[in-house]
Design a protein around this motif. Structure first.
Motif, short mmCIF file in Angstrom:
data_model
loop_
_atom_site.label_atom_id
_atom_site.label_comp_id
_atom_site.label_asym_id
_atom_site.label_seq_id
_atom_site.Cartn_x
_atom_site.Cartn_y
_atom_site.Cartn_z
N GLU A 104 12.86 -4.95 -8.30
CA GLU A 104 11.48 -5.17 -8.75
C GLU A 104 11.45 -5.80 -10.14
N ILE A 105 12.25 -5.26 -11.04
CA ILE A 105 12.29 -5.78 -12.41
C ILE A 105 12.80 -7.21 -12.43
N HIS A 106 13.83 -7.49 -11.62
CA HIS A 106 14.35 -8.85 -11.55
C HIS A 106 13.26 -9.83 -11.11
N ILE A 107 12.55 -9.48 -10.05
CA ILE A 107 11.51 -10.36 -9.52
C ILE A 107 10.37 -10.51 -10.53
N CYS A 108 9.96 -9.41 -11.13
CA CYS A 108 8.90 -9.48 -12.14
C CYS A 108 9.30 -10.36 -13.32
N GLU A 109 10.52 -10.19 -13.81
CA GLU A 109 10.98 -11.02 -14.93
C GLU A 109 11.03 -12.49 -14.54
N ALA A 110 11.61 -12.77 -13.40
CA ALA A 110 11.80 -14.16 -12.98
C ALA A 110 10.48 -14.88 -12.74
N LEU A 111 9.50 -14.16 -12.21
CA LEU A 111 8.23 -14.79 -11.82
C LEU A 111 7.09 -14.47 -12.78
N ASP A 112 7.42 -13.85 -13.92
CA ASP A 112 6.43 -13.53 -14.94
C ASP A 112 5.29 -12.69 -14.39
N ILE A 113 5.65 -11.64 -13.66
CA ILE A 113 4.68 -10.68 -13.13
C ILE A 113 4.70 -9.46 -14.04
N ASN A 114 3.55 -9.01 -14.46
CA ASN A 114 3.46 -7.81 -15.29
C ASN A 114 3.93 -6.61 -14.47
N PRO A 115 5.02 -5.93 -14.89
CA PRO A 115 5.55 -4.82 -14.09
C PRO A 115 4.61 -3.62 -14.00
N TYR A 116 3.56 -3.61 -14.81
CA TYR A 116 2.58 -2.51 -14.78
C TYR A 116 1.34 -2.87 -13.98
N SER A 117 1.34 -4.03 -13.37
CA SER A 117 0.14 -4.53 -12.69
C SER A 117 0.03 -4.01 -11.26
N GLU A 118 -1.15 -4.20 -10.71
CA GLU A 118 -1.39 -3.85 -9.31
C GLU A 118 -0.52 -4.72 -8.40
N GLU A 119 -0.31 -5.97 -8.78
CA GLU A 119 0.55 -6.86 -8.00
C GLU A 119 1.97 -6.30 -7.90
N ALA A 120 2.49 -5.81 -9.01
CA ALA A 120 3.83 -5.24 -9.01
C ALA A 120 3.88 -3.96 -8.16
N ALA A 121 2.81 -3.18 -8.20
CA ALA A 121 2.76 -1.97 -7.38
C ALA A 121 2.77 -2.31 -5.90
N HIS A 122 2.03 -3.32 -5.51
CA HIS A 122 2.04 -3.76 -4.10
C HIS A 122 3.42 -4.29 -3.70
N MET A 123 4.03 -5.05 -4.60
CA MET A 123 5.37 -5.57 -4.33
C MET A 123 6.35 -4.42 -4.13
N SER A 124 6.23 -3.36 -4.91
CA SER A 124 7.10 -2.20 -4.79
C SER A 124 7.00 -1.58 -3.40
N GLY A 125 5.78 -1.42 -2.91
CA GLY A 125 5.59 -0.88 -1.57
C GLY A 125 6.14 -1.80 -0.50
N ASP A 126 5.94 -3.10 -0.67
CA ASP A 126 6.48 -4.07 0.29
C ASP A 126 8.00 -4.01 0.32
N LEU A 127 8.62 -3.91 -0.85
CA LEU A 127 10.08 -3.82 -0.91
C LEU A 127 10.57 -2.53 -0.27
N ALA A 128 9.87 -1.43 -0.50
CA ALA A 128 10.27 -0.16 0.11
C ALA A 128 10.27 -0.28 1.63
N GLN A 129 9.23 -0.84 2.17
CA GLN A 129 9.14 -1.00 3.62
C GLN A 129 10.25 -1.92 4.12
N LEU A 130 10.47 -3.01 3.44
CA LEU A 130 11.49 -3.97 3.82
C LEU A 130 12.88 -3.34 3.85
#
Length: 142
Positions: A104-130
């Motif tokens: 998650e941190i790698h993707i957030c850093e690379a794509l300039d996504i705020n790791p505290y954002s709702e977008e990052a939270a959704h990504m976390s859930g998507d990664l968990a499922q994946l």
């Protein structure tokens, strides 16, 4: 980058893509000897630096219970995750969460996504499922 020749739905390997981010993830569970070579070849294809590559080679060689690693190429938007066998369900969850957090941190850093954002939270859930879809049946020695 040449992805492994293993079956996409095998017990040990899964290739996935997070389409929203155009990010590829190759996940290995309980790697065997031929897969270790595939992983090293992929890391070299991602231009992994020698110090990190040596560390990962040690990790793969030892394949200790309750360990793993996550490596990402920001330029190629690709990650390799290895989760070794777990001694219990609790230890699997611990290793899973640890490696998923790195990813998650790698993707957030690379794509300039705020790791505290709702977008990052959704990504976390998507990664968990994946990652969890097939892992639970192959990781834990009961």
């Amino acid at each position: 980058l040449n992805y492994p020749t293993s079956s996409i739905c095998s017990l040990y390997y899964r290739y996935s893509k997070i389409k929203k981010y155009n990010w590829s993830i190759v996940i290995y569970y309980t790697v065997n000897e031929p897969e270790k070579k595939e992983i090293i070849d992929m890391l070299e294809g991602l231009n992994c630096d020698s110090r990190t590559l040596d560390s990962i080679k040690r990790n793969l060689s030892n394949a200790e219970l309750d360990t793993g690693f996550a490596y990402s190429s920001y330029d190629k938007q690709c990650s390799i995750v290895v989760i070794h066998k777990a001694s219990s369900i609790g230890e699997f969850i611990n290793t899973f969460e640890h490696e998923k957090n790195h990813l998650e941190i790698h993707i957030c850093e690379a794509l300039d996504i705020n790791p505290y954002s709702e977008e990052a939270a959704h990504m976390s859930g998507d990664l968990a499922q994946l990652i969890l879809e097939e892992a639970l049946y192959s990781i834990v020695e009961l």
